[in-house]
Design a protein around this motif. Structure first.
Motif, short mmCIF file in Angstrom:
data_model
loop_
_atom_site.label_atom_id
_atom_site.label_comp_id
_atom_site.label_asym_id
_atom_site.label_seq_id
_atom_site.Cartn_x
_atom_site.Cartn_y
_atom_site.Cartn_z
N THR B 162 0.63 -1.16 -0.06
CA THR B 162 -0.01 0.02 0.13
C THR B 162 0.95 1.11 -0.02
O THR B 162 0.35 2.44 0.23
N LYS B 163 2.31 1.24 -0.35
CA LYS B 163 3.09 2.46 -0.11
C LYS B 163 2.78 3.58 -0.98
O LYS B 163 2.55 4.70 -0.31
N ILE B 189 10.99 4.22 4.14
CA ILE B 189 11.76 4.95 3.21
C ILE B 189 10.63 5.71 2.25
O ILE B 189 9.63 5.35 2.06
N ILE B 190 11.03 6.98 2.08
CA ILE B 190 10.30 7.88 1.55
C ILE B 190 10.59 7.88 0.01
O ILE B 190 11.76 7.64 -0.57
N SER B 191 9.53 7.82 -0.79
CA SER B 191 9.97 7.59 -2.35
C SER B 191 10.32 8.95 -3.11
O SER B 191 10.20 9.91 -2.75
N PRO B 192 11.14 8.92 -4.14
CA PRO B 192 11.76 9.83 -4.94
C PRO B 192 10.37 10.92 -5.31
O PRO B 192 10.73 12.25 -5.24
N ARG B 201 13.23 20.05 2.47
CA ARG B 201 12.58 20.48 3.42
C ARG B 201 11.92 19.18 4.32
O ARG B 201 10.99 19.40 4.90
N ILE B 202 12.52 18.14 3.83
CA ILE B 202 12.32 16.95 4.89
C ILE B 202 13.58 16.62 5.52
O ILE B 202 14.79 16.34 5.14
N ILE B 203 13.62 16.75 6.83
CA ILE B 203 14.47 16.44 7.93
C ILE B 203 14.53 15.16 8.49
O ILE B 203 13.40 14.75 8.92
N GLU B 240 19.22 9.19 -2.30
CA GLU B 240 20.19 8.16 -1.78
C GLU B 240 19.91 8.01 -0.39
O GLU B 240 20.07 8.95 0.66
N LEU B 241 19.91 6.87 0.00
CA LEU B 241 19.42 6.54 1.21
C LEU B 241 20.58 6.93 2.37
O LEU B 241 21.77 6.73 2.12
#
Lengths: 297, 297, 297, 297
Positions: B162-163, B189-192, B201-203, B240-241
């Motif tokens: 469901t991601k 993990i956040i998608s591209p 703006r994502i910390i 990049e992770l």
């Protein structure tokens, strides 16, 4: 040349009869009792004792005991021989070191001098209780400086072609009575064969906070990655590059303003402090190695 | 529920007319003069000003100016419009932020609560000058706690299947007026695609001293490597992770005695302190990103 | 004697035309604009600029600007003369330093050598951009060592009776062109008369974390108090013993195991690092003194 | 109220039969041997053991032993009674603590909440292995918050006139089974009479790096003195204000930019971390007090 006054020349008479015992064995009941009873019955007084059990359920047990025993030098062979029985009961690996016998160091260096200078300076100040038996280098830069301390300097050039031959010559000049080799920014990779001779007795200073920035140019790597803290790592050398058991690490805060040259400058102070600490702990018999990790008492 | 007294509800009247300007452009002569003259001529008083040139010979120039301007809210549109001319001359990327307009945060969390609790506590103590607009979680654990502060809690479960759908719902609840997303130990993990919407703006808080121990279970990795210092890293999220621009890092000394559980316990305090600092700096407009590095004024 | 290769002898040509300007004045609108416009109009390019306002409502304003100006040496007198007008408008205290003119240091030392050795070593490594013009000591211990660097060594004994006479001789050998005096563990109290000649230009290293343990034997004091952290403090010397403006401090963790001798050993490394940083900042014109505090840019 | 899930409610079954022994006595030969033999002969397995001798020649000896003994609760009275003989031989002060019996804490607080919140949070996270039996305060601010954890809150106002009466009431609500009192920014001076009841069992957090800045408003004092590092100190309370045995200290770097309010903000995080560490060590029986100093194992 008398400007370098080696305060180490006068041996401290106070700890003449002091020894250190290092023990590693599978954990089990009664080890501390057996060791301390043994020492007490042989007339030794425990001055300091440290233990650590890696995993109370079936893990390894590590112990370091510092004790005073009158007429130590005379009694040590008997003590060691008697201890064999205790050691066998618990399946121990062990060593007893007489502190009156100073460890003998060989320092390897290339062109960067800061780590060597720090060790010589701490030694001269009486803070490093060891004999610096020689300096070995693939360059001549530090020859005159080292010899001014009355320390032999062996210049052994190393090229890709001559590496095996160079290592043979290094082993030759080191001979049989060097206890520990210090790579004080020695910029050559040590061969597995050489390492085998000095398992857990070669200390290297890597100029990064390992395992970050393995390999060459770690300050450039750190700059490119934009880290906010840099560090240095002292470790025993194993066959895996920069992968051996870590003895000590330290760090310092940096900022975006610090370019590679400034990172190097800051790093030099971390490197020399970290290496000097690791060497001090090694010569004070504070380090036990288990697999790829150190126990530092 | 009144036990949580949000001291932030009363806005501090003292800095009503304060703004911050962030500038990045190729370095060249006259930039500081042009900016400061512009501000002076428009009636602004510079309270604080920082500059940094990455490489004096043709590198990038970064500047942060904090200034007071009477009737700021009223005059800001005109000021911005006038500044366009200066900006074009020097090929600037720039922004002006009115400090009276608090940034709106969305905090993402999974099950580990320490980073979220720290942020809520600093916010409540008046140390975090922002609005916490919502908390988003793939679990329900923190729902009641978060809602006790009067903050909306969106429970959006995420599974491998469901991601994409979950991210669509997340973007939906976030809507249009969130300035920054805080991943407070959000273990997905956040998608591209998502990252693209919130570039820089994502910390995220990573529970190791990056680039050491990228990926999962960093404390177990640290234990296995036998490091003598552990750390945490706050960074902007990129494709990049664990590879995005580092904002802040901190560390603490550990020893062979500290097992993985103890490393985690020690690490929790480092993580919350490091993340809180990074968030504070972001909402105070102190961070400029250039390629994969940050300039933090 | 050529074993000490002073890398400082070659002046770095890259920053030939670089200057630093230090400004202190009451805060008010337009200062940054006026200074940066002035420099721009005179052909200077600002490389680095820092400001700080002690209290936005009527406090003091401090500024440090680093700029490049072609043919600096030639143009500096004119620049200084023109700046007088700007300076008077804002009631500034100010100075411009040509970085091509190295500051001249006199180092005072007694018997403990570690701080002196560190400064000489950093200087030799090219990390201290200054001239060490002389070493002054009330003992002869370091004479040969210092002279091996080609640096004059003045032995001026000091006793309770001869103190005024000794200070006269010190002022005499120092002469007219010493910029800063470093007390590198110089164990004599400096008289108010002497201090007056070198207001904010005498840097002392105190071997404690001031204001804890003012006065003599600070490591013994620290041991007796049972502190868990020890430190060192570099400060400008004023008439109040150990009470002058603090430039830099650092600390290290200790434990109950560390007796006075070990505290001293640990402390020596803190002292030399802290003093070297303070000296570096002073010679880079980073320090402004206001009342009893420093602003360090 | 169920939003606060106290993970401490489930006791960890793994260490059911673990005890800790603390010993202090004049040093002499055979102590470690006697203690470890005693424990071994009584069926105990030593898990961890630390010793320290203050001065090998006639100083004090300190020891902490952690051991497992099957059916500990059942056997402890007999063990203690048998140990008397060993203890008398060496003139020991000693205690054995059953880790299954959690220590009972009373936390005193005034208006500043950060230290209390930290302790409650660590306790709730399972990091503080103790029972928080009550909170006592001279204000009502934290009442609702504390009670939401199910912890009794005793509001006992204190004025200059009512102090003796207030202390009587405090002793009354504390009763007979509180092991340690935590002054979590409790802004009242404790009377000698009260201290006598809880010698070395009252832990205070002082908001400075003691002995610097004894007494009131330490952050203002630190700002005025211009220190470059601030700190906090956890110590046992004695009759001398801020003069008791130091348990733990920590520090953070600050700069001229940090005004008093910012120092306080930075200090709050140091205070809560330092106090929490000191409390943790106390409840793990790691601290021995000798005269005015602590030995922390």
């Amino acid at each position: 040349m008398d400007i370098h006054i080696n305060k180490n020349l006068q041996s401290a008479p106070e700890h003449q009869d002091r020894a250190r015992m290092l023990i590693a064995c599978p954990d089990g009941p009664g080890i501390v009792a057996a060791v301390s009873r043994f020492l007490h019955e042989h007339g030794a007084n425990i001055v300091q004792s440290d233990q650590y059990t890696m995993d109370p359920a079936g893990g390894m047990f590590f112990m370091r005991v510092e004790f005073d025993l009158p007429e130590l030098a005379h009694k040590l062979p008997e003590l060691e021989s008697s201890f064999t029985e205790v050691a066998e009961t618990f399946n121990m690996e062990w060593n007893i070191y007489n502190t009156a016998r100073k460890k003998r160091l060989a320092i390897f260096v290339s062109k960067e001098d800061h780590c060597l200078v720090e060790l010589l300076w701490q030694w001269q100040a009486g803070d490093l209780d060891a004999d610096i038996a020689m300096v070995v280098s693939n360059h001549t830069d530090m020859k005159e400086y080292v010899e001014s301390f009355g320390i032999p300097y062996h210049h052994i050039p190393v090229t890709a072609d001559t590496k095996p031959e160079a290592e043979r010559r290094q082993l030759e000049v080191i001979g049989d009575d060097i206890d520990v080799i210090i790579l004080a920014r020695y910029m050559q990779i040590i061969s597995p064969l050489f390492i085998k001779h000095y398992r857990n007795r070669i200390i290297n200073i890597h100029h990064s906070f390992l395992p970050a920035f393995v390999g060459g140019k770690p300050y450039a790597q750190a700059y490119n990655r934009g880290v906010k803290i840099i560090g240095a790592t002292a470790h025993y050398v194993t066959e895996e590059l920069d992968g051996g058991p870590i003895i000590e690490q330290d760090v310092q805060r940096v900022s975006h303003r610090d370019e590679v040259a400034e990172l190097k400058r800051i790093g030099r102070t971390i490197e020399r402090v970290v290496l000097a600490r690791a060497v001090k702990w090694h010569i004070e018999d504070r380090i036990l190695v288990h697999h790829n990790k150190t126990v530092v008492f």
